[in-house]
Design a protein around this motif. Structure first.
Motif, PDB file in Angstrom:
ATOM      1  N   PRO A  86     119.553  82.368 118.730  1.00  0.00           N
ATOM      2  CA  PRO A  86     119.461  81.435 118.435  1.00  0.00           C
ATOM      3  C   PRO A  86     118.433  80.375 120.275  1.00  0.00           C
ATOM      4  O   PRO A  86     118.467  79.474 119.896  1.00  0.00           O
ATOM      5  N   ASP A  87     118.882  82.317 120.411  1.00  0.00           N
ATOM      6  CA  ASP A  87     117.822  81.929 122.529  1.00  0.00           C
ATOM      7  C   ASP A  87     116.728  81.624 122.220  1.00  0.00           C
ATOM      8  O   ASP A  87     115.924  80.199 122.581  1.00  0.00           O
ATOM      9  N   GLN A  88     116.134  81.939 121.039  1.00  0.00           N
ATOM     10  CA  GLN A  88     114.259  81.320 120.361  1.00  0.00           C
ATOM     11  C   GLN A  88     114.932  80.000 119.922  1.00  0.00           C
ATOM     12  O   GLN A  88     113.925  79.238 120.323  1.00  0.00           O
ATOM     13  N   LEU A  89     115.957  80.064 119.067  1.00  0.00           N
ATOM     14  CA  LEU A  89     115.816  78.999 117.740  1.00  0.00           C
ATOM     15  C   LEU A  89     116.376  77.257 119.790  1.00  0.00           C
ATOM     16  O   LEU A  89     115.135  76.372 119.511  1.00  0.00           O
ATOM     17  N   ARG A  90     116.494  77.467 119.973  1.00  0.00           N
ATOM     18  CA  ARG A  90     116.738  76.342 121.042  1.00  0.00           C
ATOM     19  C   ARG A  90     115.731  76.516 122.277  1.00  0.00           C
ATOM     20  O   ARG A  90     115.291  74.969 122.590  1.00  0.00           O
ATOM     21  N   ARG A  91     114.671  76.891 122.055  1.00  0.00           N
ATOM     22  CA  ARG A  91     113.538  76.821 122.226  1.00  0.00           C
ATOM     23  C   ARG A  91     113.180  75.922 122.194  1.00  0.00           C
ATOM     24  O   ARG A  91     111.415  75.914 122.298  1.00  0.00           O
ATOM     25  N   ASN A  92     112.528  75.588 120.738  1.00  0.00           N
ATOM     26  CA  ASN A  92     111.413  75.954 119.562  1.00  0.00           C
ATOM     27  C   ASN A  92     112.098  74.300 119.388  1.00  0.00           C
ATOM     28  O   ASN A  92     112.695  73.856 118.998  1.00  0.00           O
ATOM     29  N   ALA A  93     110.600  73.494 119.908  1.00  0.00           N
ATOM     30  CA  ALA A  93     111.452  72.048 119.159  1.00  0.00           C
ATOM     31  C   ALA A  93     111.448  71.711 117.616  1.00  0.00           C
ATOM     32  O   ALA A  93     112.131  70.845 117.529  1.00  0.00           O
TER      33      ALA A  93
END
Length: 186
Positions: A86-93
């Motif tokens: 989720p850390d990656q997902l929340r940084r992806n627009a």
């Protein structure tokens, strides 16, 4: 096999570092209830799964890129955890926009462990009663959620759980929640 979710199409949003059991067990429960699932991710090919965030746990084939997906194509959304995922997902627009589109459409969203981090980034938790892994509860509170320490919580379109230990209750709750929602795809 039961058929509560027959004809339903569920998006699973995950990236490298996903906690394998938090994806596999709900996906298995959804299949068992008759649903079709698609794994959406940031890159094509396969994503790397983890066990306890640290140990490699194999790979999972990606069905579709997040950038090519639309909330209109699915009846519900599953957000498994693991810290890195989720850390990656929340940084992806594109990922944040897709989660927001599900929320804005009133479609069911289920998130476990660190999965609600992406809900925070999409700014959709204000006024909602949620649970999560203990380390992200402050983030949820700061985003306006009412945070509780319970095995599984359903508030409107959102169902959340704390950890892999809660998977049996989480799986039962999402099958019920997803079966009650208006079917969008045919």
């Amino acid at each position: 096999m039961t058929n509560e979710l027959r004809g339903r199409k569920i998006a699973i949003l995950a990236a490298d570092g996903v906690e394998r059991v938090e994806l596999d067990q709900p996906r298995g429960a959804l299949y068992g209830a008759g649903a079709q699932t698609e794994l959406l991710s940031l890159h094509p090919g396969e994503i790397e799964a983890r066990q306890f965030d640290i140990n490699p746990a194999g790979t999972l084939p990606v069905d579709r890129l997040i950038s090519d997906a639309s909330a209109d194509d699915y009846d519900a959304l599953l957000l498994p955890g693991g810290t890195v995922n989720p850390d990656q997902l929340r940084r992806n627009a594109d990922a944040v926009s897709l989660v927001k589109a599900f929320a804005d459409a009133g479609k069911p969203i289920a998130a476990i462990c660190h999965g609600p981090w992406t809900l925070v980034e999409a700014d959709v938790v204000r006024g909602r009663r949620l649970t999560s892994w203990p380390s992200i509860r402050t983030d949820l509170r700061n985003a306006g959620a009412e945070v509780v320490d319970e095995e599984v919580v359903t508030d409107g379109q959102f169902t959340t759980s704390r950890s892999p230990a809660d998977l049996p209750a989480f799986c039962a709750a999402i099958i019920h929640q997803f079966s009650q929602a208006k079917q969008a795809t045919a």
